[in-house]
Structures are given as C-alpha cells and as structure tokens.
Write a protein that holds these residues in place. Structure first.
Motif, PDB file in Angstrom:
ATOM      1  N   PHE A   5      13.279  62.679  50.766  1.00 48.25           N
ATOM      2  CA  PHE A   5      12.649  62.318  52.037  1.00 48.25           C
ATOM      3  C   PHE A   5      11.144  62.132  51.874  1.00 48.25           C
ATOM      4  O   PHE A   5      10.560  61.203  52.437  1.00 48.25           O
ATOM      5  N   ASP A   9       9.199  58.660  52.541  1.00 50.51           N
ATOM      6  CA  ASP A   9       8.102  58.656  53.514  1.00 50.51           C
ATOM      7  C   ASP A   9       6.809  58.154  52.873  1.00 50.51           C
ATOM      8  O   ASP A   9       6.086  57.353  53.453  1.00 50.51           O
ATOM      9  N   VAL A  27      15.368  54.447  53.343  1.00 52.03           N
ATOM     10  CA  VAL A  27      15.652  55.103  54.627  1.00 52.03           C
ATOM     11  C   VAL A  27      17.120  54.926  54.978  1.00 52.03           C
ATOM     12  O   VAL A  27      17.779  55.873  55.427  1.00 52.03           O
ATOM     13  N   VAL A  38      16.896  62.262  58.667  1.00 55.27           N
ATOM     14  CA  VAL A  38      16.094  61.041  58.814  1.00 55.27           C
ATOM     15  C   VAL A  38      15.456  61.003  60.193  1.00 55.27           C
ATOM     16  O   VAL A  38      14.269  60.707  60.335  1.00 55.27           O
ATOM     17  N   LEU A  43      11.637  58.972  60.152  1.00 53.98           N
ATOM     18  CA  LEU A  43      11.641  57.841  59.231  1.00 53.98           C
ATOM     19  C   LEU A  43      12.069  56.548  59.928  1.00 53.98           C
ATOM     20  O   LEU A  43      11.538  55.477  59.638  1.00 53.98           O
ATOM     21  N   ARG A  46       9.192  55.197  61.793  1.00 56.90           N
ATOM     22  CA  ARG A  46       8.259  54.527  60.883  1.00 56.90           C
ATOM     23  C   ARG A  46       8.760  53.129  60.523  1.00 56.90           C
ATOM     24  O   ARG A  46       7.991  52.182  60.452  1.00 56.90           O
TER      25      ARG A  46
END
Length: 190
Positions: A5, A9, A27, A38, A43, A46
């Motif tokens: 993760f 990121d 992702v 997630v 994520l 984003r």
C-alpha cells in the motif's frame, strides 16, 4: 500488505507519469486483494483526483479503467468530470487527442473511447469530423483481427457510422471482403 500500500501510494504521487500509470493499476490489484484497505487508505480517492487532474493521457486512461473496474465510474461521472476530460484531452492540443484510448490493446477500450468522443463532440462539427477521421485507422486494425466476436462487434458499430456518414469508410471497402475462415454471421454482416 502495508508495504505494498505504501509503495502504491508513493507511486500515485510520483513525478514521473510512467510510475503513476503503473501505480494506478497497482490500486486495482490491491483492491482485488484488500478492498477495505484500499478504501481506508484513500487510494481510490487519489485515483479519482488523478482522473481529473493528471496531465498524462495514459494515467487518465488507467484511472478511467480502474474506476470502472471497481464500480465507481458510473457513480462518479458528472457533467463537470466529462467537461474536464474533454477539455483535457480534446482541447489541450487544439484538436482531438485520442491516442491514449484508440491505440490500446483492449478492443473494448478502443470502442468505449470512440463512443465517448463521438457522443461528446456532436455539438462541435469540426472536432466531430476530426474524431471520425481519427477512428478509421483503429477500427480498420480491429477489423483485421482474428477474433470473430470482436470483428463482429466492430463491424456492427461501423454499420451504424456508415449509415450516418456514408463516405467515411469508402476507402476501406477491401476490409469488408469475406475471408474463407469467417463464420457465417460475420460474412452476412460484411
């Protein structure tokens, strides 16, 4: 899984578009493994931010794909997002820039890109004509494919376009000749 993760990121925030492009697909992979993780780490938020703000076409295409795969694209599509994407993709270079989706290996991405740009350029005749001209090569490539189901879907869409714009495919008539190995339903459509 935490290290994965963190890497994804970090990739989403990287300055190089290739890294962001790969991280967006990361992702999706992470979502398949741990959807709650997630969401908890933001994520997908984003990815949604990159969808409307990233300058790289492939990153935007990957964002669209990921949002669609996780079932959020239909929910998050707004008029503002569509206008943002069109401005970003169509007007940035004073004309339709379709390479990101029309040169994709996945025929569904090519057809979805074509449908999107044809629909949203109807009110702009000059851009609409450019989109139609730009579509000919990718559609011709798909017609030459060896997967009859894909060729059938593409030809079905070409029939609709040819009815609206009869001269558009006039130079491509050899592509519509039947091949010996074509299934009967494909020969009928050709």
């Amino acid at each position: 899984m935490d290290s994965v993760f963190q890497a994804v990121d970090g990739g989403l925030r990287d300055s190089h578009p290739y890294v962001r492009e790969a991280a967006v697909m990361g992702v999706l992979k992470c979502h398949h493994q741990d959807a709650a993780g997630v969401r908890m780490r933001g994520l997908l938020d984003r990815v949604e931010t990159l969808l409307s703000s990233d300058a790289d076409f492939q990153v935007v295409a990957n964002c669209l794909y990921v949002m669609q795969q996780v079932g959020l694209l239909e929910v998050r599509v707004t008029r503002q997002l569509i206008i943002s994407l069109l401005n970003h993709l169509l007007l940035q270079r004073l004309g339709p820039v379709l390479d990101f989706g029309l040169n994709h290996r996945n025929s569904a991405v090519v057809m979805a890109t074509a449908k999107l740009f044809l629909h949203y350029t109807l009110a702009f005749p000059a851009q609409h004509e450019q989109v139609l001209e730009t579509l000919k090569d990718p559609l011709q490539t798909l017609i030459k494919g060896r997967e009859p189901e894909v060729v059938f879907a593409v030809l079905s869409n070409i029939v609709v376009l040819a009815q609206r714009y009869p001269m558009l495919f006039s130079q491509l008539y050899p592509e519509f000749f039947c091949r010996y190995e074509d299934p009967s339903y494909l020969k009928t459509l050709k």
